[in-house]
Design an enzyme around this catalytic site. Structure first.
Site, PDB file in Angstrom:
ATOM      1  CG  ASP A   9      27.942 -36.105-166.881  1.00 57.69           C
ATOM      2  OD1 ASP A   9      27.356 -36.733-165.973  1.00 57.69           O
ATOM      3  OD2 ASP A   9      29.177 -35.931-166.910  1.00 57.69           O
ATOM      4  CG  ASN A  11      30.311 -35.228-160.584  1.00 57.84           C
ATOM      5  OD1 ASN A  11      29.929 -34.110-160.245  1.00 57.84           O
ATOM      6  ND2 ASN A  11      30.166 -36.283-159.810  1.00 57.84           N
ATOM      7  CB  SER A  43      23.524 -35.818-162.400  1.00 54.99           C
ATOM      8  OG  SER A  43      24.540 -36.196-161.508  1.00 54.99           O
ATOM      9  CB  ALA A  44      25.515 -40.812-161.771  1.00 59.99           C
ATOM     10  CE  LYS A 189      24.304 -39.561-166.876  1.00 63.55           C
ATOM     11  NZ  LYS A 189      25.512 -38.712-166.783  1.00 63.55           N
ATOM     12  CG  ASP A 212      32.823 -36.717-167.986  1.00 64.44           C
ATOM     13  OD1 ASP A 212      31.640 -36.923-167.616  1.00 64.44           O
ATOM     14  OD2 ASP A 212      33.798 -36.902-167.246  1.00 64.44           O
ATOM     15  CG  ASN A 215      27.439 -42.261-166.518  1.00 61.12           C
ATOM     16  OD1 ASN A 215      28.352 -41.618-167.027  1.00 61.12           O
ATOM     17  ND2 ASN A 215      26.822 -41.861-165.425  1.00 61.12           N
TER      18      ASN A 215
END
Length: 262
Positions: A9, A11, A43-44, A189, A212, A215
């Site tokens: 991931d 952020n 990542s989103a 993910k 973290d 998602n």
């Protein structure tokens, strides 16, 4: 166990709170890449929001955007893409019209359009990701990869419950206390990792993933070694195999150095 691929991931995981990658983390990731171990950012964010870091790491590998809705190969060509149906967009917009304080962004490939470009949450998102956010366009937003909803944590929880009730066939998940992501059901993910296991020819138990937030949950539960950051919510820590230090304490690098010693 000999691990053969790593997914991370962005952020709160790969990035520090200052939205940078620590020098220690850069060194260990470049060493993995040199040894033929794929390191995949998942990542989103949109591709444009990922690319500066992807180039910094020199991974020359795939990247996963929109939490799995879009996967690009090393030439930045799509190898997997799922988008929200136009009829769902219309219905979601009707629901969101009752929540005017929320920031709403529509992402398609590298384009982003906002319901209101002057919304304080949209302005914040633009300041973090450094991408251009365009005014709303009905045609451009009719079938996006992702809808991003931003607001106060209490209202985000409220709208999450409401949307999950009305749209059980979509993937709806918080990526942060203030951020809600809406995507096609196949855009998670965990689904992206499954696709890329086949792409790389690796087994599930040979994969490490770092995350973290909510998602990241299906990804952490799926892989051989799911690592929660020290700054993750308790629910994420409990679901992971291992809990490392926080994103500001080189938590990702600590695990990679342990599992891939020089």
């Amino acid at each position: 166990m000999m691990y053969k691929a790593v997914f991370s991931d962005f952020n709160g995981t790969l990035l520090t709170s200052q939205h940078t990658i620590s020098p220690r983390t850069v060194v260990v990731i470049k060493r993995l890449t040199a040894n033929g171990i794929p390191f995949v950012p998942i990542s989103a964010r949109s591709p444009l929001g990922i690319l500066p870091y992807w180039k910094q790491l020199e991974t020359n590998n795939v990247l996963v955007a929109f939490s799995g809705a879009l996967i690009l190969n090393q030439n930045l060509e799509p190898i997997y893409s799922v988008q929200i149906e136009p009829k769902d967009i219309l219905e979601i917009n009707t629901v969101l019209a009752e929540h005017p304080l929320l920031g709403v962004n529509y992402y398609t490939n590298n384009d982003c359009h906002a319901r209101d470009v002057e919304n304080k949450w949209v302005i914040y998102e633009r300041s973090v990701t450094k991408i251009e956010i365009h005014p709303f366009d009905e045609v451009a937003t009719r079938s996006p990869h992702k809808i991003q909803i931003i607001g106060e944590a209490e209202e985000i929880i409220e709208i999450e419950v409401l949307l999950k009730e009305k749209f059980p066939h979509l993937s709806i998940c918080r990526s942060h206390a203030n951020f809600l992501e809406v995507m096609h059901k196949s855009a998670t993910k965990g689904s992206a990792v499954r696709f890329l296991e086949d792409y790389f020819g690796v087994q599930t138990n040979e994969v490490i993933a770092f995350g973290d937030n909510f998602n990241d949950l299906d990804m952490l539960e799926h892989v051989g070694l799911g690592v929660a950051m020290g700054n993750a919510p308790n629910e994420i820590k409990q679901a992971a195999n291992v809990v490392t230090a926080t994103n500001n304490e080189d938590g990702l690098a600590l695990i990679l150095e342990e599992k891939f010693p020089e």
